[in-house]
Structures are given as C-alpha cells and as structure tokens.
Design a protein around this motif. Structure first.
Motif, PDB file in Angstrom:
ATOM      1  N   ILE A 170       0.856  -1.181   0.000  1.00  0.00           N
ATOM      2  CA  ILE A 170       0.000   0.000   0.000  1.00  0.00           C
ATOM      3  C   ILE A 170       0.895   1.235   0.000  1.00  0.00           C
ATOM      4  CG2 ILE A 170      -1.885  -1.191   1.191  1.00  0.00           C
ATOM      5  CD1 ILE A 170      -1.074   0.216   3.766  1.00  0.00           C
ATOM      6  N   LYS A 171       0.310   2.409  -0.253  1.00  0.00           N
ATOM      7  CA  LYS A 171       1.119   3.630  -0.303  1.00  0.00           C
ATOM      8  C   LYS A 171       0.372   4.809   0.284  1.00  0.00           C
ATOM      9  CE  LYS A 171       4.138   6.322  -3.328  1.00  0.00           C
ATOM     10  NZ  LYS A 171       3.848   7.594  -2.656  1.00  0.00           N
ATOM     11  N   VAL A 172       1.107   5.623   1.007  1.00  0.00           N
ATOM     12  CA  VAL A 172       0.596   6.904   1.490  1.00  0.00           C
ATOM     13  C   VAL A 172       1.414   8.005   0.838  1.00  0.00           C
ATOM     14  CG1 VAL A 172      -0.170   5.958   3.694  1.00  0.00           C
ATOM     15  CG2 VAL A 172       2.130   6.922   3.515  1.00  0.00           C
ATOM     16  N   GLU A 173       0.826   9.201   0.722  1.00  0.00           N
ATOM     17  CA  GLU A 173       1.534  10.325   0.128  1.00  0.00           C
ATOM     18  C   GLU A 173       2.269  11.080   1.227  1.00  0.00           C
ATOM     19  OE1 GLU A 173       1.877  10.781  -3.062  1.00  0.00           O
ATOM     20  OE2 GLU A 173       0.632   8.995  -3.369  1.00  0.00           O
ATOM     21  N   GLY A 174       3.589  11.074   1.158  1.00  0.00           N
ATOM     22  CA  GLY A 174       4.402  11.761   2.164  1.00  0.00           C
ATOM     23  C   GLY A 174       5.833  11.895   1.701  1.00  0.00           C
ATOM     24  N   LYS A 175       6.609  12.673   2.416  1.00  0.00           N
ATOM     25  CA  LYS A 175       8.025  12.866   2.107  1.00  0.00           C
ATOM     26  C   LYS A 175       8.850  12.735   3.379  1.00  0.00           C
ATOM     27  CE  LYS A 175       7.317  15.994  -1.835  1.00  0.00           C
ATOM     28  NZ  LYS A 175       7.602  17.347  -2.391  1.00  0.00           N
ATOM     29  N   ALA A 176      10.082  12.301   3.197  1.00  0.00           N
ATOM     30  CA  ALA A 176      11.030  12.161   4.308  1.00  0.00           C
ATOM     31  C   ALA A 176      10.454  11.329   5.456  1.00  0.00           C
ATOM     32  CB  ALA A 176      11.456  13.542   4.810  1.00  0.00           C
ATOM     33  N   LEU A 177       9.712  10.282   5.093  1.00  0.00           N
ATOM     34  CA  LEU A 177       9.132   9.404   6.111  1.00  0.00           C
ATOM     35  C   LEU A 177      10.197   8.424   6.624  1.00  0.00           C
ATOM     36  CD1 LEU A 177       5.767   8.586   4.323  1.00  0.00           C
ATOM     37  CD2 LEU A 177       6.082  10.109   6.279  1.00  0.00           C
ATOM     38  N   PRO A 178      10.088   7.990   7.873  1.00  0.00           N
ATOM     39  CA  PRO A 178      11.028   6.981   8.378  1.00  0.00           C
ATOM     40  C   PRO A 178      10.758   5.651   7.689  1.00  0.00           C
ATOM     41  CG  PRO A 178       9.256   7.315   9.955  1.00  0.00           C
ATOM     42  CD  PRO A 178       9.071   8.351   8.877  1.00  0.00           C
ATOM     43  N   TYR A 179      11.771   4.828   7.503  1.00  0.00           N
ATOM     44  CA  TYR A 179      11.560   3.512   6.910  1.00  0.00           C
ATOM     45  C   TYR A 179      12.617   2.544   7.425  1.00  0.00           C
ATOM     46  CZ  TYR A 179      15.276   4.753   3.549  1.00  0.00           C
ATOM     47  OH  TYR A 179      16.460   5.134   2.974  1.00  0.00           O
ATOM     48  N   LEU A 180      12.322   1.256   7.278  1.00  0.00           N
ATOM     49  CA  LEU A 180      13.229   0.215   7.768  1.00  0.00           C
ATOM     50  C   LEU A 180      14.195  -0.233   6.671  1.00  0.00           C
ATOM     51  CD1 LEU A 180      11.204  -2.209  10.069  1.00  0.00           C
ATOM     52  CD2 LEU A 180      12.997  -0.616  10.674  1.00  0.00           C
ATOM     53  N   VAL A 181      15.429  -0.488   7.062  1.00  0.00           N
ATOM     54  CA  VAL A 181      16.447  -0.986   6.152  1.00  0.00           C
ATOM     55  C   VAL A 181      16.310  -2.502   6.040  1.00  0.00           C
ATOM     56  CG1 VAL A 181      18.941  -1.248   5.790  1.00  0.00           C
ATOM     57  CG2 VAL A 181      18.015   0.897   6.720  1.00  0.00           C
TER      58      VAL A 181
END
Length: 507
Positions: A170-181
C-alpha cells in the motif's frame, strides 16, 4: 630353550599385554559411560568459544527498538455495509420462506451486511510512503487508513497484493518518512535474538523479543487464500497477537528480516510460536508488484512430496519412485511435467534435489524459498542426486504457463470475457430487480468455462448488489486478492436465482 619356544613365549606375552590394555580400556570406558570429558569439546562446538568471547555480555535491544518503531505503522481498514437483494440470497434457514433470513426480510426490506472494521500493522520501506503489510490485513477493504507512531494519519492506496505469499503493498503520500532498512533473511540463525514490532490488540506500537526457533516452516495457512501457497516462515517465540499481522520482525541491528504473518495457537491468542515471511522473499515480491503490477513467479517445474504426508502416503510414494525417502536428504522429485524448466534441463522422476545455486535444500519449503527469489527467465544451478551420484545442471526458470515472458496484469472484467450489456428498465421491472448486467454471449473467458448460458443477468458479486457494467467493474476491481468469486443472478422468464463460482487469477 630353542628359538621356537622363545618366540612362543614372546607371542603369548605380547598377546597378554595387548588383551590387558584392551580390557583395561574397556573397563575405563564402562566406568566413564555417560560422563563427559572436561578436557574435550565435541566437533559441533568447533570455534564456538573463539566467536563468543563476549557471550556473557548483556544484549541491549534499545537501539534497535528505538530506530525501528517509527517506521512500523498502524493500519485500520473499513469495509462498507453491503445490501443484498432477494435474488442474491441463499436460503439456509428452514423458516426463511415464511419469515425471511433476518429482520430486514421480516420487515420487507433488503438484507444488509453491516460495516466491518479491522486493524493490523505495516512497515514503511521507502521515504515516499510505500508500505508492506499482509494481504489478509487489507483484503476486500474499501478504505485503508495508516497511522504512524507519531500519531500522524494518512489515507492509503492499495498498490497490489500476492495472496500466495500473503503480501500486500500500500502507499501513502508523504516525504522524508522513516523507513526500515532491509536485512538478509538467509543469514538468520537459529537461536538469535529478534524483535517483533506492531500494533497488537489495537494497542499503540508494541515491541516484544524472542529468538528464532526454526526456519523454513510450512504451516498450511496460506492455502486459505491461494491455490498455490508459498510458505517458508521464520518461526520465533517473540509474542505476537491479533493486530501484529504485517508488522516487522527485526534483528538486533534494527534491520528488517521478516514480516509477521501468523501465530500457532489453539485459542487464537499467542501461545508460544509466531511466523514471519522472510524479507528476501518479501523484497522480490514487493519489487514485482511495484514494477509490474503482479508477481513474476518462477517455477522449477517439478512435483515433490507434501511435508505433512501420512506414513501410508509415504510408503505408496516410495513404491512409485522406487526408492526409500530419507528425511533431510533433499527434495524427492515425484514428477516432471512436460514443457517445464526441469524437463528441459533433463531432471527425472526419482532424482533428489540437494542444492539451489549452492544453497542446501532439505525439504519443500526450503526449495520454495530459494526459487521464490527469482523470476521467469532467470538461470539457476540445481544440484541433484541420481543413482547415488551428485550432478549439477543449469535451469532457466519459467512462469506458470511455461514461458519466460513477463506476466502482465489483466483486469477482472477482461478475465470474465464475453459480451456484457446493461439491462433496460422494462426487463428489470418485469423481473422485480433494480438492474443488472446481461451476458449476451459467454465467450471464451472465465464465463465460457463455467456452466453459465447466454442471457444470464448478473445481479450481484459475492453478495454485493450490481446494477450495471460500471458497478460490476468496480466490485471486481476491489477484489485485489483475486480467488473465487460468485456471480449471482437470474435467467429472465425462469424462476429462482443462480450462482456461478469463478476463480479470478491475480498472477
């Protein structure tokens, strides 16, 4: 004393000495039976203490938990209330003809399936909002809402799903979001510490710890949503409950190594074992969904035994392939379909697959895990035993239809085939329905493969009312997971309603 007598005395003395030493050794062995020699280490401990000089040091989970928690999200879904018309109703109540199925019928109104809400977890994998979760978390949802650990909420769009592996994107609209490596699930070891992060029981972000207790587990759960399930779970004892589905399994370095998907429980609540989809499989599936819209699943083209077969089934299979099946030796080939990758490479029934690209495989789930990392057209090396001799051959993997081409997505309406049209108001009024979709010709698609006849009027899909082609397309498009759908409707001029089950493919 002559030489012969001297030699005899020497021989007797030597024999006596040897027997004495041997006897004393046996006596010592008997005395020490079951007692470990403190000065020796068994071969399985070779190098253990060299690699674990600091094994007594305490393990701190704080850095991993702190880094990963912001990237694990809470997913809430809503499925709208659905109205079911009279022609779509299945009568299983003996009093239905007198009083109706429910209160809606009793008072003359249509039956309504109430609005449904559910929740789960997901993992951000890019800074622009792509999220991995389980297919069963979002399957059939009309609305998907995502809340981050910082309480910010977003509307999410479903990008695609793979019921076979229980993965959805799924996708949300955002920028500079935290994410897992991403980590490497092939490097996961039995006994290593892992953390499960998610939103169980509708709570806020929750972290639990455990160890990896097994790898390459198959528990048969994905067969509930797919006819071609892919299972090679990482089994842990990190506590996981309802709502953890789609959440993260991480290592102590904070890297994503799995997506939590299931628990083994007699009660529905955590009872000691939880299961995660290995991240190496997840990465490949997510890349396919985002790039192609569907999973490019590769097949080696062999049949092999079920992991849970009975003793009788095993004996029957041993007779069929002409050799005993030894657990852990490899994957026994019980059939090689014509036109498949294995047939082209010369593999035969009775061969035992032992390695894929140099990686040892001892059972079906391990083989599935290795092959699931590739797409049709990729070349892999397969090692196998035949008549006790090990051989290695290169195989070009194929897709389900036996080619190496990219599989393109086909809309559900296209899969139905046939010629469809909206019915007019007079036909609807004459049959006491609000509308519907008339099948002028069933064609050669899924409709043509069913028992449906020309002239059938579709009035519902899986209990959801359909009044025109646009609504039919909208309902079918919402069934992202594919699987069995039921087209419900009537034949004008004939009594009763009819249901036709069809299997919509998403592969």
């Amino acid at each position: 004393m002559n030489l012969k007598n001297i030699l005899a005395v020497v021989a007797i003395s030597a024999t006596t000495a040897i027997l004495s030493v041997w006897g004393f050794s046996k006596y010592n062995d008997y005395q020490r039976a079951g007692i470990q020699d403190t000065g020796k280490l068994p071969v399985n401990y070779a190098g253990f203490f060299d690699k674990n000089n600091n094994m007594a040091a305490a393990i701190d989970f704080t850095p991993a938990a702190t880094s990963a928690t912001p990237a694990v999200v809470h997913i809430k879904t809503k499925t709208k209330a659905r109205q079911v018309s009279n022609t779509q109703r299945q009568r299983n109540n003996p009093f239905a003809d007198l009083f109706g199925d429910d209160f809606g019928d009793f008072f003359g109104g249509p039956r309504v399936i109430p609005e449904q809400r559910a929740s789960g977890s997901g993992v951000l994998i890019t800074d622009d909002g792509y999220i991995i979760t389980n297919n069963h978390v979002v399957d059939g949802a009309d609305e998907i809402n995502v809340t981050l650990a910082n309480k910010k909420s977003y509307k999410a769009t479903l990008i695609g799903t793979d019921p076979s592996s229980d993965i959805a994107v799924i996708k949300v609209e955002g920028k500079a979001l935290p994410y897992l490596v991403y980590g490497n699930s092939d490097e996961v070891k039995l006994g290593q510490w892992v953390l499960a992060i998610g939103y169980p029981l509708n709570l806020d972000a929750t972290v639990t710890a455990g160890i990896v207790s097994a790898k390459s587990r198959s528990i048969g759960i994905n067969s509930r949503q797919s006819q071609s399930p892919v299972e090679s779970f990482i089994q842990t004892d990190a506590a996981v409950n309802s709502g953890n589905s789609g959440g993260a399994l991480i290592n102590t370095s904070g890297e994503l190594i799995g997506i939590n998907a299931a628990i083994a429980s007699p009660t529905g609540s955590y009872a000691g074992y939880s299961y995660a989809i290995p991240v190496n499989i997840v990465k490949k599936i997510v890349t396919d969904i985002v790039k192609f819209g569907t999973v490019q699943r590769a097949y080696i083209g062999i049949n092999y035994p079920n992991e849970n077969m009975t003793d009788d089934q095993k004996r029957e299979l041993e007779k069929e392939i002409g050799s005993p099946i030894k657990e852990g030796e490899g994957v026994y080939i019980t059939g090689v379909p014509d036109g498949g990758a294995a047939a082209a490479a010369g593999l035969k029934k009775g061969d035992i697959v032992t390695k894929v690209n140099g990686n040892v495989v001892t059972n079906g789930p391990e083989l599935q895990e290795q092959v699931a990392l590739y797409k049709p057209g990729d070349k892999i090396s397969v090692s196998y035993k035949r008549a006790g001799k090990e051989n290695t051959v290169n195989i070009t993997l194929k897709n389900k239809v036996g080619t190496t081409e990219v599989v393109k997505t086909t809309s559900a309406l296209e899969q139905l085939g046939g010629e469809l049209e909206n019915i007019d108001k007079s036909l609807a009024a004459a049959n006491d329905i609000k509308g519907g979709v008339r099948v002028r010709k069933v064609g050669t698609g899924l409709l043509g493969k069913s028992r449906m006849q020309d002239g059938f009027v579709i009035t519902g899909v899986n209990g959801r009312e359909v009044k025109n082609v646009e609504e039919l397309q909208e309902v079918l498009a919402s069934l992202k997971g594919g699987g069995v759908v039921r087209l419900e409707g009537i034949y004008p001029g004939f009594e009763g309603s009819y249901t036709y089950p069809l299997n919509l493919s998403r592969e």
